[in-house]
Design a protein around this motif. Structure first.
Motif, PDB file in Angstrom:
ATOM      1  N   GLN A  11       0.830  -1.200   0.000  1.00 40.83           N
ATOM      2  CA  GLN A  11       0.000   0.000   0.000  1.00 40.83           C
ATOM      3  C   GLN A  11       0.869   1.256   0.000  1.00 40.83           C
ATOM      4  O   GLN A  11       0.599   2.206  -0.740  1.00 40.83           O
ATOM      5  CB  GLN A  11      -0.917  -0.008   1.224  1.00 40.83           C
ATOM      6  CG  GLN A  11      -2.014  -1.059   1.183  1.00 40.83           C
ATOM      7  CD  GLN A  11      -3.111  -0.693   0.190  1.00 40.83           C
ATOM      8  OE1 GLN A  11      -3.420   0.479  -0.002  1.00 40.83           O
ATOM      9  NE2 GLN A  11      -3.693  -1.678  -0.449  1.00 40.83           N
ATOM     10  N   LEU A  12       1.900   1.271   0.823  1.00 43.78           N
ATOM     11  CA  LEU A  12       2.785   2.431   0.874  1.00 43.78           C
ATOM     12  C   LEU A  12       3.496   2.631  -0.458  1.00 43.78           C
ATOM     13  O   LEU A  12       3.579   3.754  -0.971  1.00 43.78           O
ATOM     14  CB  LEU A  12       3.804   2.258   2.000  1.00 43.78           C
ATOM     15  CG  LEU A  12       3.267   2.374   3.426  1.00 43.78           C
ATOM     16  CD1 LEU A  12       4.360   2.037   4.429  1.00 43.78           C
ATOM     17  CD2 LEU A  12       2.736   3.776   3.698  1.00 43.78           C
ATOM     18  N   GLN A  13       4.012   1.547  -1.033  1.00 43.80           N
ATOM     19  CA  GLN A  13       4.711   1.658  -2.304  1.00 43.80           C
ATOM     20  C   GLN A  13       3.768   2.110  -3.413  1.00 43.80           C
ATOM     21  O   GLN A  13       4.145   2.931  -4.259  1.00 43.80           O
ATOM     22  CB  GLN A  13       5.348   0.318  -2.656  1.00 43.80           C
ATOM     23  CG  GLN A  13       6.523  -0.068  -1.787  1.00 43.80           C
ATOM     24  CD  GLN A  13       7.140  -1.389  -2.200  1.00 43.80           C
ATOM     25  OE1 GLN A  13       6.691  -2.020  -3.148  1.00 43.80           O
ATOM     26  NE2 GLN A  13       8.162  -1.820  -1.472  1.00 43.80           N
ATOM     27  N   LYS A  18       2.221   6.478  -7.016  1.00 44.84           N
ATOM     28  CA  LYS A  18       1.239   7.396  -7.602  1.00 44.84           C
ATOM     29  C   LYS A  18       1.587   8.846  -7.306  1.00 44.84           C
ATOM     30  O   LYS A  18       1.467   9.726  -8.167  1.00 44.84           O
ATOM     31  CB  LYS A  18      -0.151   7.060  -7.067  1.00 44.84           C
ATOM     32  CG  LYS A  18      -0.676   5.704  -7.533  1.00 44.84           C
ATOM     33  CD  LYS A  18      -2.018   5.393  -6.906  1.00 44.84           C
ATOM     34  CE  LYS A  18      -2.511   4.014  -7.347  1.00 44.84           C
ATOM     35  NZ  LYS A  18      -3.802   3.659  -6.699  1.00 44.84           N
ATOM     36  N   LEU A  19       2.042   9.104  -6.064  1.00 46.27           N
ATOM     37  CA  LEU A  19       2.405  10.471  -5.691  1.00 46.27           C
ATOM     38  C   LEU A  19       3.601  10.953  -6.495  1.00 46.27           C
ATOM     39  O   LEU A  19       3.596  12.094  -7.005  1.00 46.27           O
ATOM     40  CB  LEU A  19       2.722  10.523  -4.189  1.00 46.27           C
ATOM     41  CG  LEU A  19       3.207  11.879  -3.645  1.00 46.27           C
ATOM     42  CD1 LEU A  19       2.135  12.941  -3.857  1.00 46.27           C
ATOM     43  CD2 LEU A  19       3.569  11.765  -2.178  1.00 46.27           C
ATOM     44  N   LEU A  20       4.609  10.099  -6.648  1.00 51.22           N
ATOM     45  CA  LEU A  20       5.788  10.508  -7.401  1.00 51.22           C
ATOM     46  C   LEU A  20       5.475  10.684  -8.886  1.00 51.22           C
ATOM     47  O   LEU A  20       6.022  11.576  -9.534  1.00 51.22           O
ATOM     48  CB  LEU A  20       6.903   9.479  -7.215  1.00 51.22           C
ATOM     49  CG  LEU A  20       7.542   9.455  -5.814  1.00 51.22           C
ATOM     50  CD1 LEU A  20       8.592   8.368  -5.732  1.00 51.22           C
ATOM     51  CD2 LEU A  20       8.158  10.798  -5.468  1.00 51.22           C
ATOM     52  N   VAL A 174      13.938   6.073  -2.197  1.00 54.74           N
ATOM     53  CA  VAL A 174      12.846   6.324  -1.247  1.00 54.74           C
ATOM     54  C   VAL A 174      12.087   5.035  -0.953  1.00 54.74           C
ATOM     55  O   VAL A 174      11.763   4.727   0.205  1.00 54.74           O
ATOM     56  CB  VAL A 174      11.898   7.408  -1.793  1.00 54.74           C
ATOM     57  CG1 VAL A 174      10.633   7.503  -0.930  1.00 54.74           C
ATOM     58  CG2 VAL A 174      12.601   8.753  -1.840  1.00 54.74           C
ATOM     59  N   VAL A 175      11.802   4.250  -2.011  1.00 49.97           N
ATOM     60  CA  VAL A 175      11.099   2.978  -1.814  1.00 49.97           C
ATOM     61  C   VAL A 175      11.934   2.033  -0.967  1.00 49.97           C
ATOM     62  O   VAL A 175      11.423   1.357  -0.069  1.00 49.97           O
ATOM     63  CB  VAL A 175      10.768   2.330  -3.178  1.00 49.97           C
ATOM     64  CG1 VAL A 175      10.277   0.905  -2.996  1.00 49.97           C
ATOM     65  CG2 VAL A 175       9.710   3.151  -3.901  1.00 49.97           C
ATOM     66  N   ARG A 180      12.770  -0.562   4.064  1.00 48.30           N
ATOM     67  CA  ARG A 180      13.655  -0.877   5.176  1.00 48.30           C
ATOM     68  C   ARG A 180      13.055  -0.405   6.506  1.00 48.30           C
ATOM     69  O   ARG A 180      13.151  -1.107   7.520  1.00 48.30           O
ATOM     70  CB  ARG A 180      15.007  -0.208   4.941  1.00 48.30           C
ATOM     71  CG  ARG A 180      16.043  -0.566   5.998  1.00 48.30           C
ATOM     72  CD  ARG A 180      17.400   0.008   5.641  1.00 48.30           C
ATOM     73  NE  ARG A 180      18.391  -0.325   6.653  1.00 48.30           N
ATOM     74  CZ  ARG A 180      19.653   0.052   6.605  1.00 48.30           C
ATOM     75  NH1 ARG A 180      20.081   0.766   5.573  1.00 48.30           N
ATOM     76  NH2 ARG A 180      20.491  -0.286   7.562  1.00 48.30           N
ATOM     77  N   MET A 181      12.424   0.769   6.481  1.00 52.64           N
ATOM     78  CA  MET A 181      11.816   1.284   7.700  1.00 52.64           C
ATOM     79  C   MET A 181      10.658   0.406   8.145  1.00 52.64           C
ATOM     80  O   MET A 181      10.495   0.116   9.339  1.00 52.64           O
ATOM     81  CB  MET A 181      11.341   2.727   7.471  1.00 52.64           C
ATOM     82  CG  MET A 181      12.474   3.732   7.317  1.00 52.64           C
ATOM     83  SD  MET A 181      11.875   5.384   6.871  1.00 52.64           S
ATOM     84  CE  MET A 181      10.902   5.761   8.312  1.00 52.64           C
ATOM     85  N   VAL A 182       9.835  -0.030   7.165  1.00 57.16           N
ATOM     86  CA  VAL A 182       8.698  -0.892   7.518  1.00 57.16           C
ATOM     87  C   VAL A 182       9.192  -2.216   8.081  1.00 57.16           C
ATOM     88  O   VAL A 182       8.708  -2.705   9.108  1.00 57.16           O
ATOM     89  CB  VAL A 182       7.803  -1.124   6.277  1.00 57.16           C
ATOM     90  CG1 VAL A 182       6.757  -2.192   6.565  1.00 57.16           C
ATOM     91  CG2 VAL A 182       7.119   0.176   5.876  1.00 57.16           C
TER      92      VAL A 182
END
Length: 442
Positions: A11-13, A18-20, A174-175, A180-182
């Protein structure tokens, strides 16, 4: 089996992509138009300046003929295919820059004072052409000044492609950072997941000290729920054991009082009743001993969990043998407490009514994708009529005084099997007594 839920990482990706993409469109399109307009303005100004220089260099010679003073014009127009061209013409005069060589510069006649800018494709080149009409000494001229903008436009596209490449790299970074953060956020819960999967939740799970704020409330609630569940099971079994122990004194007193009765056989009936109480009490105590300490959520490992049960049954039934055959040495996808209660009840039942031995085997059927448990004894068995009754829901032969054999624990075992959508069937055992067959879905 529960359905797979959505992936937070996906979902985040997806939303980040879409935002990028939206940002790329909102940035690159205006950037492309702005840079193109800036380049065109510079070229237009340069063409206008060159046009003024050419017009100034146009004069009439001593013979009253129009001439163009080449020394006053930039030498770039003298080099063949330099990318800078002009064409000056009137009704009686025409002059071409030497740089045109064999190119043709089609010029439309425009009225004096009119200036037109256009980009045209000439062969494989793009030219920006400024066409201007003017009058000098009452003679009307049309001047076209052109510049090859192919390289400039290509450089602009290369710049924009470079920007797109940079954005793609930034997007990938960024992805990667987001992933990595998730993973780092959920990696702290990996020991908890492994503990739950392994069923090692006999006490409250120890969650990491540092948890994401979004996960901390869920972890805390899960911890409290598991703690309450384990405590409730422990209290239930402890209370049942305490009750059985507390009943010993009243039953002994009942027997003593029954021995004092002698009218109409009341003494014998009272003693029989006290023995029935004693039997029920002993059975519950035995069940508690067989099941052992509750471990809610722990998976069933047949070899490790049933081996101690053999030693316990040896003490309870010292004159009978219990054989365990084909026990898997890995965990099965069933709750340990449920399986110990199920198998313990059936083995206790089998040994109680066996002549000399009972057997247990656990095998996997690849054809039906089920685990199959067989509990057999060499006792007197069960009649066909009672065997049919055993398959009926809610029937317990131990509640029928006329059929006390092989019925103990059947109702409890049925409830456990049904909770796994499994099946239980009864038949004559090859070794002489009753065979209980259990099939459990994975």
């Amino acid at each position: 089996m529960s359905k797979q839920g959505y992936s937070i990482e996906f979902q985040l990706q997806s939303r980040l992509t879409k935002l990028l993409l939206l940002l790329a469109v909102l940035l690159l399109v205006p950037l492309h138009l702005t840079v193109r307009s800036f380049v065109d303005d510079i070229i237009e100004q340069r063409l206008g300046h060159d046009a003024e220089t050419i017009i100034t260099a146009l004069s009439v010679d001593q013979n009253n003929q129009w001439q163009l003073q080449q020394d006053r014009i930039s030498s770039i127009y003298q080099r063949v295919e330099s990318g800078h061209y002009f064409k000056l013409q009137s009704d009686q005069f025409q002059s071409l820059s030497r740089s045109l060589w064999d190119h043709e510069l089609n010029v439309s006649i425009v009225a004096p004072g009119i200036v037109d800018i256009a980009v045209v494709i000439n062969d494989d080149q793009r030219w920006m052409i400024l066409t201007q009409g003017f009058k000098k000494s009452d003679v009307t001229f049309t001047l076209a000044v052109a510049e090859d903008v192919t390289e400039l436009y290509n450089n602009q596209w290369l710049l924009e492609l470079l920007l797109i490449l940079i954005m793609v790299v930034v997007f990938g970074v960024v992805v990667w950072l987001q992933r990595r953060m998730v993973k780092a956020a959920f990696a702290s819960l990996e020991p908890v997941r492994q503990a739950i999967e392994a069923g090692d939740i006999s006490s409250s799970i120890q969650f990491p000290d540092q948890l994401p704020r979004e996960i901390a409330p869920l972890a805390s609630a899960l911890n409290r729920l598991l703690a309450r569940s384990a405590a409730q099971i422990e209290r239930s079994r402890t209370g049942l054991g305490n009750l059985a122990h507390e009943l010993k004194r009243p039953i002994q007193k009942l027997r003593w009082l029954s021995s004092e009765l002698d009218s109409n056989g009341s003494s014998a009936k009272a003693i029989a009743l006290s023995e029935e109480f004693q039997h029920l009490m002993d059975r519950e105590l035995r069940r508690a001993r067989i099941s052992g300490t509750p471990t809610p959520g722990k998976l069933f490992a047949p070899y490790a969990d049933l081996t101690p049960m053999v030693e316990l049954f040896k003490r309870i039934y010292p004159s009978k043998e219990l054989h365990l055959k084909q026990l898997p040495r890995y965990e099965l996808p069933y709750d340990r407490d449920d399986m110990l209660e199920l198998i313990g009840n059936l083995l206790d039942n089998a040994l109680r009514y066996a002549t000399s031995k009972a057997e247990l085997s656990i095998t996997y059927s690849r054809e039906n994708h089920r685990w199959i448990l067989l509990i057999e004894d060499d006792g007197t068995g069960v009649s066909q009529e009672n065997m049919i009754r055993l398959t009926q829901r809610g029937v317990r032969l131990d509640e029928d005084s006329a059929a006390t054999g092989s019925g103990l624990g059947i109702a409890i075992s049925k409830a456990v099997v049904e909770s796994y959508s499994g099946s239980m069937s009864f038949s004559d055992a090859p070794i002489g007594g009753l065979c209980v067959k259990i099939e459990l879905n994975i």
